[in-house]
Structures are given as C-alpha cells and as structure tokens.
Design an enzyme around this catalytic site. Structure first.
Site, short mmCIF file in Angstrom:
data_model
loop_
_atom_site.label_atom_id
_atom_site.label_comp_id
_atom_site.label_asym_id
_atom_site.label_seq_id
_atom_site.Cartn_x
_atom_site.Cartn_y
_atom_site.Cartn_z
N ASP A 127 -6.93 -5.82 -6.63
CA ASP A 127 -8.01 -6.01 -7.60
C ASP A 127 -7.54 -6.90 -8.74
O ASP A 127 -6.60 -6.58 -9.45
CB ASP A 127 -8.46 -4.65 -8.14
CG ASP A 127 -9.83 -4.70 -8.81
OD1 ASP A 127 -10.09 -5.67 -9.55
OD2 ASP A 127 -10.63 -3.79 -8.58
N SER A 177 -16.20 -6.44 -9.68
CA SER A 177 -15.66 -5.83 -8.47
C SER A 177 -16.73 -5.20 -7.59
O SER A 177 -16.55 -5.13 -6.36
CB SER A 177 -14.61 -4.77 -8.84
OG SER A 177 -13.52 -5.35 -9.51
N THR A 240 -14.54 -0.83 -6.65
CA THR A 240 -14.01 -1.38 -5.40
C THR A 240 -13.98 -0.35 -4.27
O THR A 240 -14.53 -0.60 -3.20
CB THR A 240 -12.62 -2.00 -5.63
OG1 THR A 240 -12.72 -2.98 -6.66
CG2 THR A 240 -12.09 -2.65 -4.36
N GLU A 407 -6.62 -0.36 -1.85
CA GLU A 407 -6.81 -1.14 -3.07
C GLU A 407 -5.71 -0.85 -4.08
O GLU A 407 -5.39 0.30 -4.37
CB GLU A 407 -8.15 -0.83 -3.73
CG GLU A 407 -8.41 -1.73 -4.94
CD GLU A 407 -9.20 -1.07 -6.07
OE1 GLU A 407 -9.66 -1.82 -6.96
OE2 GLU A 407 -9.34 0.16 -6.08
N ASP A 412 -5.73 -5.18 -11.92
CA ASP A 412 -6.88 -5.57 -12.72
C ASP A 412 -6.83 -4.96 -14.12
O ASP A 412 -7.06 -5.64 -15.13
CB ASP A 412 -8.15 -5.11 -11.99
CG ASP A 412 -9.43 -5.37 -12.77
OD1 ASP A 412 -9.84 -6.54 -12.85
OD2 ASP A 412 -10.01 -4.39 -13.29
N ASP A 453 -10.45 -9.28 -5.00
CA ASP A 453 -11.90 -9.33 -5.21
C ASP A 453 -12.27 -10.45 -6.18
O ASP A 453 -13.32 -11.06 -6.06
CB ASP A 453 -12.44 -7.99 -5.70
CG ASP A 453 -11.60 -7.39 -6.83
OD1 ASP A 453 -10.59 -8.00 -7.24
OD2 ASP A 453 -11.97 -6.31 -7.32
N HIS A 454 -11.37 -10.75 -7.10
CA HIS A 454 -11.60 -11.80 -8.09
C HIS A 454 -10.29 -12.11 -8.80
O HIS A 454 -9.27 -11.46 -8.56
CB HIS A 454 -12.67 -11.36 -9.11
CG HIS A 454 -12.32 -10.06 -9.80
ND1 HIS A 454 -11.33 -9.96 -10.75
CD2 HIS A 454 -12.80 -8.80 -9.62
CE1 HIS A 454 -11.22 -8.70 -11.14
NE2 HIS A 454 -12.10 -7.97 -10.47
N HIS A 549 -12.48 -11.27 -16.30
CA HIS A 549 -12.26 -11.87 -14.98
C HIS A 549 -12.37 -13.38 -15.08
O HIS A 549 -12.87 -13.92 -16.07
CB HIS A 549 -13.32 -11.37 -13.99
CG HIS A 549 -13.27 -9.90 -13.75
ND1 HIS A 549 -14.25 -9.22 -13.05
CD2 HIS A 549 -12.36 -8.96 -14.11
CE1 HIS A 549 -13.95 -7.95 -12.99
NE2 HIS A 549 -12.81 -7.75 -13.63
#
Length: 588
Positions: A127, A177, A240, A407, A412, A453-454, A549
C-alpha cells in the site's frame, strides 16, 4: 601503397617466345591495393584493383601505366572481434548483466507453462509503494547488508515479468486505496472512497449499493472451491483488505458506530467479514461455500462491543471495542466455526496447530505495528513474512488450490506521517514476505503478483555519491561533507512534496507520533542531525495535516503460470483479469 604484381597468361606466353612487337601489348599487370578502414574512399576499408601494361618491363605497374581501376568497398562489420570487445566483456557490469539475462531466461522456462493456468494465486499489495519507494527501499536493504545499495535487488524485482499500472480512479486523478483495490480484485474501475461497487454508486448513500455490487477474485475463488485467505498489517476492515470481501458505499463504515444513523439498512464492513459465507450464498443462490479460511490483520476494535468486559488482554484503550450494537463478532465467528482457531497475539500465532484449516487473527486494537515498532507490542504480533508462510501452510491443504491476498498496509501510513524510515523498512519486510511465498510454493502451479495500489509524493533528489546513506544528507561525488543548498544548509536525499514536515523524534519507532504537533513547512537546519534515525521525519514543501498520495504509475511484478501477460502499461483493473486468466474463475 602496397602492390601485388600479377602476370597474366599473355605475359607467360610472351616469355615463351613472342616477338618484341607483341611484348608491350601482352605484358598486362593487375595490382590489388588494400584500402585502409576509415579512408574517405571506403569507411569500412576495401580493395582497389588497378590494371595496365608494364611498358618498361620492370615488373611493377607504375602510375602512368594504369589504364583502368575498380574499387570494391567492404560491407559494414556485423560484429566486433573478441579483442575489440575486451573492454566490455572483461568488465564486471557486463558480466553481471549477462548472468542476469541468463537467469531470466532460465526462470521463464521454469515458470511459464504452455497453458498459462495456475492452481494458486497470491496477490501482494504494498500500500503506497510507489516506484521511488521501491528504489529507496532497495538501496536501504543493500546498505543494511553492508553494500553500497544501488545494485541490490528486492525479492520481487528478480521476477521475470514486470509492467506499469495506471492508478487513477473513475472520478479522481490521484486515487485512494478503496477505488484502486476494488479495481484490482474485481476488474472494474470505480470511484474514490467506495468498496466493492461500481461507479454508479453515490458515496455515503446506502440505498445506491443494491444493484451496483461487484464480484471479486476472492469471492470467485471461494465459489470455485479454492481455499481463500487475506492478510494485512492494517486493520482488516481498512480499505485495501475490505475491497476483497465487502460492498460499502463508504470505506469508513468499518463498524456500525462509524455509520450515520440514517444508513442502518447497510451492513458494516466488519460484520460483512464475519458473515462472508452467509452473504455470498445468499447473493448467489445455489452456491455452497465454506467461508474465508485464513484472515489475519489488525482492527479488533471494530469486532468488539463497546464494553470493557470484552477487552482483549493487550487492550490499549479503557474500552477497546467500538461497536454500539452490543455484538461481539469474534465470538460470532467462533460460533460459526467451532473447529476454527482464533488468535490475538504472538503466543497464539505460534500455537496454531499443524492441521489447522480455518484461522482468524486480530493482533491489535487498530493497525498492526510498524515492523520497526513490532518488538514494542504488548502481547507480541507476527511479522508479515511469518503470516504469509503460515497462510500458505494452512491454505495449501486444499487440493483445489487457493487464492491469497497479502497487504503491507503500513508503508502507506508511514508515508502519510512523513517518515521514510518506517515506509522503507516495511517495504523491506514486504519483500521478505514475497520471498517466503516464493520459497514455499511450486513455481509451476502458483502465480505470484506483486504490485501497489498507488504511490506517494516521496522523492529521491540531489546529487549524492554512490553508496551515500539513502536516509542521509546529500554528499556529492568526491566529497566528505554534506552539500549545501542556496540557503547554506544541508539537505536530505529523500523528502516529501507535502505533509507534516520535519520532526526529529530520534529513536521513536512509531511513525504516527508525528501527529502530536502541527505541520512544519520549509527548510530546517540539519547540521549535526542524524537523519538516518528511525524517528527522523523529512522536510516538506507544502504544509498539510497528512502527506498525500501521488498519481503516477506503479509497478507490477509477476512470476509463475500466466506471468508473461504482466507487461506493458496497463489499467489497474487488468490485474484482476491476470488472476482470472490464470485460475479461470469466470467461465465465459
């Protein structure tokens, strides 16, 4: 010019007895002159053939005796000789690259089956693990092992196939997410902030869920009779992991206390996890599933009633649970699966029986600890790599195969707090979890996908010399002291474009401690500050209550049957289709 004298047949006849009148006419010579490489006439060299009569009989074709000339240039060289290539082939970089290519070719032959079909799929999601995070984590991992760092490779970087993934949501250039993970596990892009539903949903409106629910790879694997598992270092109800099993008009509806009183018609995310089996069978009449087989993560507060009596042994709050409906979802799960194993600490994890086939673990009131902070957990909790290995042990008992999502959620969170140390350290542990999966599965039957995811607004900048500590201050090539910016202050290699900014918390292993004070924007005097400490938080340009993000593409790495399809630049929802192609979850 070198000359090659050639006597023609006519010349030999003349020597045998021709008259003087015929001598000049028959004494014809042809001379081949080599043209050097690089000449104006022939760049690649060649031969010029001159023809004439040796009128003076000296056996040499003089310039005034030449009557015709023919030039033939050499074709360009298609390869260099071993001597010409020596500066390349004897260089270690050249040899290492050749070895890498050979290893990739060998890996291809080992993992790509003719059908491209897999028995198992493991989807790893870091993440917030953008490209710059992968790069910096790679360098840090190499430096922690005593190397320079830049030439190191994380486990998933060694996989034979890779590509780039576009992360935008349907309604957002920079994603969240919920929308990104929904795309990866359902094959359909959707909006920011919603889980398991398509873009026709209205966020926060429970009534719009019905008819817009998507089907996920986890659900399809369950229907197909495969074992199913889910691991996260975040709350297991966080966006997520929740996207794999829940349908929600808002990612924040983790338990009933998070939902508006007007939205009681919808089921909260924690309840959907415990009722996964029942909900799936009700939604698709005629299906018969046995529920999730392996679930581990944080977030106990969303499963427990708001009652001190329900507190876990390591509760940090006076009342651990948040649920206002008096339900204890832990005991509900235990009632549904009396043969299952519930664990909440390291001791419970270590005691999981070898023959266990259904496991539920909740290791913290909220998120699990950062890897650097894990030793400080009151009751102890397993690492991501330990949970991954255990999941494969449990799920691997199913003869039909399994689908597992893993995950690393706290990469993140560390970035949001502006703390590169924890973000990179958790990425390194994530790579160890991937390696655990590689070591414990058969490459001919297991597709492993590794992605994010990003990204985040995390940068690697300046002109530091090779091997300079990635978390340190910039020291230029040939120098021993930090470089100074135009404000006469040193600066770090890594930093953030926005967020909370500078904090020097020294040995604080919990990145979230940054939130106790407000943002600090701009430059800070770092002379004498050890920026490699776990508690150092990098400077920022734009002050915000939390770093954000980023919108650039992220990477996708693949190994196993069907991995060869993971290449190029793809939309994020294509990840689902890679899983589906390998497992044949939808029959169309």
């Amino acid at each position: 010019m070198n000359k090659l004298t050639v006597l023609s047949l006519a010349v030999m006849v003349a020597l045998a007895g021709c008259s003087d009148d015929d001598k000049d006419e028959n004494n014809i010579l042809a001379v081949d002159n080599t043209i050097a490489v690089g000449s104006e006439q022939c760049v690649n060299g060649g031969v010029e053939t001159q023809t004439g009569v040796d009128t003076n009989g000296n056996g040499v074709l003089d310039s005034d005796e030449v009557t015709s000339s023919n030039l033939v240039c050499n074709a360009p060289a298609t390869s260099l000789t071993s001597e010409q290539l020596a500066t390349l082939t004897t260089n270690a970089w050249y040899g290492d690259a050749q070895t890498k290519l050979a290893a990739t070719q060998q890996a291809n032959s080992e993992v790509v089956t003719e059908s491209g079909k897999a028995k198992n799929v493991i989807l790893f999601v870091g993440d917030g693990m953008g490209i710059s995070t992968v790069t910096a984590a790679r360098i840090l991992a190499g430096q922690l092992e005593g190397g320079l760092g830049e030439d190191y490779q994380l486990s998933f970087e060694k996989m034979p196939y890779s590509g780039f993934v576009k992360t935008y949501n349907v309604d957002a250039q920079t994603p969240d997410s919920a929308g990104t993970m929904t795309a990866m596990v359902s094959g359909v892009k959707t909006d920011v902030g919603v889980i398991g539903v398509d873009e026709d949903i209205e966020r926060g409106d429970c009534a719009t869920v019905t008819g817009n629910e998507l089907v996920t790879s986890l659900e399809l694997a369950e229907i197909a009779g495969k074992a199913t598992g889910l691991i996260s270092t975040a709350r297991i109800t966080h966006a997520t992991p929740a996207a794999t099993y829940a349908k929600s008009a808002d990612r924040n509806w983790e338990d009933i206390s998070d939902m508006p009183e007007t939205e009681t018609a919808c089921e909260d995310i924690a309840s959907q996890l415990v009722n996964f089996e029942k909900n799936l069978e009700a939604r698709f009449v005629g299906t018969d599933v046995d529920g999730l087989d392996f679930v581990m993560g944080g977030g106990r507060r969303h499963f427990l009633p708001k009652d001190e009596a329900a507190n876990s042994a390591d509760a940090l709050s006076a009342i651990e649970g948040d649920r206002t409906d008096e339900r204890n979802l832990v005991t509900e799960w235990q009632t549904q699966y009396p043969q299952g194993t519930y664990v909440m600490d390291q001791a419970g994890f270590d005691a999981i029986a070898d023959d266990a086939t259904k496991v539920f673990g909740l290791f913290n009131e909220s998120h699990m600890q950062y890897e650097a902070d894990r030793a400080n957990d009151i009751a102890g909790e397993p690492s991501l790599s330990e949970m991954t290995s255990k999941a494969i042990d449990v799920l691997g008992k199913n003869e039909n195969g399994f689908f597992l999502t893993v995950e690393s959620g706290r990469i993140d969170h560390a970035h949001h707090a502006g703390n590169a140390y924890n973000a990179l350290n958790d990425t390194i542990e994530f790579a160890k979890a991937v390696q655990a999966a590689v070591d414990n599965t058969n490459p001919e039957e297991t597709l492993i996908l590794v992605t994010a995811d990003h990204s985040h607004v995390f940068t690697i900048a300046g002109y530091p010399k090779r091997g300079n500590p990635i978390l340190g201050q910039v020291v230029a090539v040939g120098e021993t002291t930090p470089s100074l910016a135009a404000d006469d202050m040193p600066y770090t290699t890594v930093g953030y474009a926005n967020g909370l900014g500078f904090r020097n918390l020294v040995d604080e292993t919990d990145a979230d401690a940054a939130y106790t004070t407000g943002p600090v924007a701009g430059r800070v005097e770092l002379s004498g500050v050890d920026t490699t400490n776990v508690g150092f938080h990098q400077e920022t340009t734009v002050p915000l209550g939390s770093e954000t993000h980023a919108g650039e593409d992220i990477s996708l790495h693949a190994k196993g049957p069907g991995a060869q399809l993971a290449q190029g630049v793809i939309e994020q929802n294509v990840v689902f289709h890679l899983i589906n192609q390998a497992l044949e979850l939808t029959q169309q």
